[in-house]
Design a protein around this motif. Sequence first.
Motif, mmCIF file in Angstrom:
data_model
loop_
_atom_site.group_PDB
_atom_site.id
_atom_site.type_symbol
_atom_site.label_atom_id
_atom_site.label_comp_id
_atom_site.label_asym_id
_atom_site.label_seq_id
_atom_site.Cartn_x
_atom_site.Cartn_y
_atom_site.Cartn_z
ATOM 1 N N ARG A 150 0.734 -1.135 -0.065
ATOM 2 C CA ARG A 150 -0.018 0.027 0.112
ATOM 3 C C ARG A 150 0.915 1.391 0.052
ATOM 4 N NH1 ARG A 150 -4.318 1.522 4.794
ATOM 5 N NH2 ARG A 150 -4.754 3.579 3.996
ATOM 6 N N GLY A 151 2.136 1.095 0.702
ATOM 7 C CA GLY A 151 2.732 2.387 0.894
ATOM 8 C C GLY A 151 3.378 2.952 -0.419
ATOM 9 N N GLU A 154 0.896 4.207 -2.822
ATOM 10 C CA GLU A 154 0.574 5.706 -2.567
ATOM 11 C C GLU A 154 1.926 6.456 -2.710
ATOM 12 O OE1 GLU A 154 -2.203 4.889 1.530
ATOM 13 O OE2 GLU A 154 -0.173 5.591 1.748
ATOM 14 N N ARG A 155 3.053 5.968 -2.764
ATOM 15 C CA ARG A 155 4.230 6.820 -3.203
ATOM 16 C C ARG A 155 4.399 7.012 -4.643
ATOM 17 N NH1 ARG A 155 8.684 3.616 -0.940
ATOM 18 N NH2 ARG A 155 10.053 5.226 -1.499
ATOM 19 N N GLU A 157 1.669 6.870 -6.480
ATOM 20 C CA GLU A 157 0.343 7.730 -6.850
ATOM 21 C C GLU A 157 -0.153 6.617 -7.941
ATOM 22 O OE1 GLU A 157 0.563 11.691 -7.551
ATOM 23 O OE2 GLU A 157 1.495 12.151 -5.774
ATOM 24 N N GLN A 159 -2.867 3.512 -9.124
ATOM 25 C CA GLN A 159 -3.996 2.888 -8.741
ATOM 26 C C GLN A 159 -4.128 1.437 -9.347
ATOM 27 O OE1 GLN A 159 -6.470 4.868 -7.290
ATOM 28 N NE2 GLN A 159 -4.796 6.485 -7.241
#
Lengths: 403, 251
Positions: A150-151, A154-155, A157, A159
């Motif tokens: 997940r990290g 997120e880093r 960006e 999807q």
Amino acid sequence: MPTVLDIGLRNVFRHPRRTLITTATVAFGVAFMTVAAGFLDFTFWGLRQSIVYGGLGHLQVLPVSLESRARLGTDVAAHTRARLTADPAVELVAGRLEVQGLVSAGNHTLTFSGIGVEPEQESKVRAMMTLTAGEWFTGHERGPRVLLGRGLAERLEAQLRDVLTVIAYSDQGRMSAADVQIAGIFESGVVEYDARTMLLPIATARELLETDGFTALVATVRNAGDAPMVARDTAAWLGAESSPARVQRWDELSPIYGSVVGLYEWILDVFLGIVTVVVVLGIANTMSMAVLERAPEIGVLRALGFGGGRIAAMFLCEAAAIGVLGAAAGAVVGLGACLGISALGIDMPPPPGHSQGYVAAVHVVPAAFAAAAAIAITSALIAGVGPSLRAVRQEVSDVLRAT
Amino acid sequence: MTTAVSVRDLSKEYRTPGGRVRALADVSFDVERGALCALVGPSGSGKSTLLALIGGLDTPTSGEVVVGGVALHALSPARRSRVRASHIGFVFQSNNLIPVLTAAENVALPLTLGTFSERERARRVDALMDDLGLRTLAKQRPGELSGGQQQRVGIARALVTEPTIVLADEPTAHLDSETARDVMHLLRSINLRRGTTFLVATHDLNVQAFTDTHLVLRDGSLVHAITEGSSPCQPCSISASATCSAIHAVP
């Protein structure tokens, strides 16, 4: 005919309120010990599960060489896999190939730590891993698919279903690249791990690294208690065959488990020590009161010819009876608390370095109940020694003169 | 008659913060078997100390105590305990029954120290409970008994081992006069019917009326020994007196 032991037992109920309070103290101590031990047992079990089924497995077969590009060759891996799979204690064996490199998504390029996995087996080794989006890849999709921590997602960006470019240096020293699609996003619970980890099909990892070897074979066993035995046996035959592979247990690969257990058990021991002291002082106080109040009776018994040993046995019997009653009551309360807490569940916050909380339960640990009862009864006997000796040392003539 | 208790030159001193206190000074006398003797004197005269020494509850500073032929003063505390269990019965001023035991169990208590069979224990307890009118109270706890009844149970407990002597320390001190008289009647009756030897410490003049002989203590010394029907004599002259059949005070 009454004996001093009969008298000791009957004296337990002579002051019901005092006995109730003392017994309640012992019961509280026993209940605390059983619940604390049950909670720790659950905690250790949960930690073991999260370590083993978070991806580590019960044991791993690794190259003997500690060099970063050391591999298990296909022959060695196949032979090892076959022998492990033949062991009825072994649940499954999953091959892995680790790959480090860069991953790009749009304007972001980051380093990543990739693990090439055999999807079907790996999904079982990672049963504790949570997919927050998407689904596991099968490895048979038309294009290569991956799972991102997940990290890391997120880093980047990134999807679900976004296409990423993965770049790595192959074992031959060439730079290789592949486009992969995000099949899912996972949370292992460990923030740092999720910030850099990507799971990809082992075939993709092999293409990137231009190798057909493995960095590890991960095995789980059906019964966790068999893990040391399987590891021992495996080490034995690997050594006998002079294999370029070695085996390591999960607790050797994750030494933090031993540290956590050691710390928690130390804390528990401190609390148990405090509780034991409270129990000893409570019973000693009650027995001291009893000796003080029963001085005339002690004098009479001594006058009738009862020796010091019998007098001491009478008070020790009374103390032990309080211990037994307290232990029994405490066991009942402790059992109820274990079952009740487990039924209700306790929402626990995420541990340090973790992203997910959990619902705590309390295991019923028969050994803890037996140990708590033994501690309570032993403590009661120890608490009874001082007052008993005081009873024995009383001058009979002084006692009788005072009545 | 044979001697139940023989006391020779018995002295007892206590250490107190104020110095040494002499509780008994060179007391000598014999108690014959079957006697009912009163040990009389004011408070502090040494009655309880003398009973404690005869009962082996305390050790004398000097002198000798022989009970039933056993020299108590020469024994270790453990051996004295065994002698107490077999040779000496005690009746206390507070009956001091064990509250958690029934009357019958209290009576039976001293027998648990001996090698009596269950049948013999039951026989002795039943016989005494009948003899002392306690049969209907056998299952009562001490708290359910009157003061007189409790003292009867205490007397039965003292008798159950059929001791050489029963030492009674102010047995009527906590009883009303009527109950005290009943208790002394009982002791006298037992003395006459069973031939049990009693040494009763008391300062109650009514008690003295039930006894054969009186040993008078004052300030730790034996000052008189009086036998029923005789006039008071000095201890030194009594040893040779033919009238003191039950007791001999020896210089």
